[in-house]
Design an enzyme around this catalytic site. Structure first.
Site, PDB file in Angstrom:
ATOM      1  N   CYS A   1       0.832  -1.209   0.000  1.00 27.19           N
ATOM      2  CA  CYS A   1       0.000   0.000   0.000  1.00 27.19           C
ATOM      3  C   CYS A   1       0.862   1.252   0.000  1.00 27.19           C
ATOM      4  O   CYS A   1       1.603   1.513   0.964  1.00 27.19           O
ATOM      5  CB  CYS A   1      -0.926  -0.033   1.214  1.00 27.19           C
TER       6      CYS A   1
ATOM      7  N   CYS B   1       0.310   3.737   2.874  1.00 29.17           N
ATOM      8  CA  CYS B   1       0.787   3.108   4.114  1.00 29.17           C
ATOM      9  C   CYS B   1       2.297   3.276   4.243  1.00 29.17           C
ATOM     10  O   CYS B   1       2.818   3.595   5.323  1.00 29.17           O
ATOM     11  CB  CYS B   1       0.432   1.622   4.137  1.00 29.17           C
TER      12      CYS B   1
END
Length: 238
Positions: A167, A170
């Site tokens: 991600c 993230c």
């Protein structure tokens, strides 16, 4: 006067016929290229014939569980475009990942390659599992809800960060989350939970987007955010 009325009628007809359309019509065929919700995705899987189902996650994610009859073509593989280009572009093709981000990128590439009917599942397997659709259930491996509840058994605030290694947002948040973990340790407990290793827990807590951040105080959620949150904004929430 008559010509003006005819012009208005023609314009009205054009607007009505175009409204809500998500298709591109060429001289040869109608091209469908859509992102649809998980429920609609499941319904189309049941009704479509001679279809192709593509899972664009990593082989490890695919092997943990996947939709029936799905084929794994990892979008992170440098040869992704070549491999997906080998598919029959005239068949209805359904593409998905964990949360919908990677499959959206895949859908855009498929459009470039000339697929005539392709669908991306919004929310991906996380939404699919949350709705209890089909046969693909989250792996029971990882943290249980009872284990999670124990993490909240503290007088300090608790920040939970649901993330994944692949991600982008993230990864962008990881450095300052690590810094905050040390700086705020006397007041806040920061815990990062990898959804790929804790899918059952993520499903039970209805985590459908990445990253998902939750602030707990006295075991109750006082704030929840989805997607990238800046360090400054996150500190304000704590």
């Amino acid at each position: 006067m008559k010509s003006k009325i005819l012009t208005l009628v023609a314009l009205t007809f054009l607007l009505i016929s175009c409204k809500g359309q998500n298709k591109e019509t060429t001289s040869e065929t109608t091209v469908i290229n859509e992102t649809i919700d998980a429920k609609t995705f499941a319904e189309k899987l049941q009704s479509a014939q001679n279809l192709q189902i593509i899972d664009v996650r990593t082989p490890e994610e695919f092997n943990s569980k996947h939709l029936d009859n799905a084929v794994n073509i990892n979008i992170n593989n440098p040869n992704f475009a070549t491999e997906i280009g080998k598919l029959d572009k005239s068949k209805p093709t359904f593409v998905y990942c964990l949360s919908g981000g990677r499959s959206a990128t895949a859908l855009a590439k498929m459009k470039e390659l000339g697929f005539t009917e392709a669908y991306n599942m919004k929310g991906g397997m996380m939404k699919w599992n949350a709705l209890g659709l089909g046969n693909a259930k989250p792996s029971p491996a990882g943290m249980t809800k009872a284990d999670f509840d124990k993490l909240l058994d503290t007088d300090k605030k608790v920040l939970i960060d649901f993330y994944a290694e692949w991600c982008g947002p993230c990864k962008k948040m990881e450095p300052f989350l690590n810094k905050m973990t040390d700086e705020l340790k006397d007041k806040v407990t920061i815990i990062r939970i990898d959804v790929d290793k804790n899918e059952a827990l993520a499903t039970e807590l209805k985590v459908e987007f990445l990253p998902t951040l939750m602030v707990y105080e006295n075991k109750k959620v006082t704030w929840q955010g989805e997607g990238y949150v800046s360090e400054e904004e996150l500190r304000k929430k704590l």
